[in-house]
Design a protein around this motif. Structure first.
Motif: not given
Length: 264
Positions: A163-183
């Protein structure tokens, strides 16, 4: 961390093939079920946006047959080469910046694309513009903020690390401009764009072997970025990949929300 717009899981990276290949077994059945519901058949014209790989494109080609047309577009089309034969046309295209490749499509589909596009509103308008009257739009995107855990049953150190690594992936996604609540916003966006008969559902796989394949491919592809950003160590990643390979964890994929509607 500094934000950098651009798709984090870039098809041009050496490890990208594994991630792209892992998406199909996990999400194709849901995508195909929705497309089947449109009554897709011989002679239909389809636009597959941000195609990435060939699984959806090849399925569409079989459905529309030699009298139909499938336009498959992406910023990088290198993985689409095996499908580039009639009725499939492969084109390099930026859905968020360019005009659509036509305006008489019966179906336009995008899966896990718009949340990574900087100008999402323009991209959505472009896809709707490409539909003929009565044509169908199907947009599918994940919503990492809706269910952020890789291991919903976090009962031990392996699950905590996952879960800590999944949180890291989410951080990278957000830093690349991905909208994490788009769906979750897709049904509203389709209605506001003027589509009718809008509906949506969500697919949330838990403890599927395909989830493990996708997780391993994703972490391998993002390993260097996770380490460089200080979100994980090489030891963390080695331990996690060993746990995934051993099958000791119940892994969940991020929920994918599918929303669809008809152009008036």
């Amino acid at each position: 961390m500094m934000r950098t717009d651009g798709y984090l899981l870039d098809n041009r990276q050496a490890e990208a093939g594994g991630h792209c290949d892992a998406l199909g077994p996990l999400f194709d059945p849901t995508t195909f079920r929705h497309l089947e519901g449109f009554g897709i058949g011989p002679g239909w014209h389809c636009w597959e946006v941000g195609a990435g790989g060939t699984s959806v494109v090849s399925w569409l080609a079989k459905k529309v047959g030699p009298t139909g047309r499938v336009v498959a577009t992406d910023l990088d089309t290198s993985r689409l080469a095996p499908a580039a034969r009639p009725p499939v046309e492969v084109r390099v295209h930026d859905v968020g910046a360019e005009e659509p490749p036509g305006d008489e499509f019966d179906v336009v589909h995008a899966r896990m694309v718009l949340s990574h596009v900087p100008d999402r509103e323009r991209a959505l308008r472009s896809m709707i513009k490409a539909l003929r009257p009565g044509g169908r739009l199907l947009v599918e995107d994940t919503d990492p903020a809706l269910q952020p855990l890789l291991c919903p049953d976090e009962h031990g150190p392996e699950q905590q690390l996952a879960n800590r690594l999944r949180d890291g992936v989410r951080t990278l996604l957000a830093d690349h401009g991905a909208d994490l609540s788009f769906g979750r916003r897709l049904p509203r966006l389709l209605r506001e764009a003027g589509l009718c008969r809008v509906a949506a559902d969500a697919y949330f796989p838990v403890a599927s072997p395909a989830c493990a394949d996708l997780e391993a491919a994703t972490i391998r592809e993002l390993r260097d970025q996770l380490v460089t950003a200080g979100l994980a160590t090489d030891q963390d990643i080695d331990r996690h990949l060993a746990g995934v390979s051993a099958g000791r964890m119940d892994l969940a994929a991020t929920p994918m929300i599918s929303a669809w509607g008809r152009k008036a």
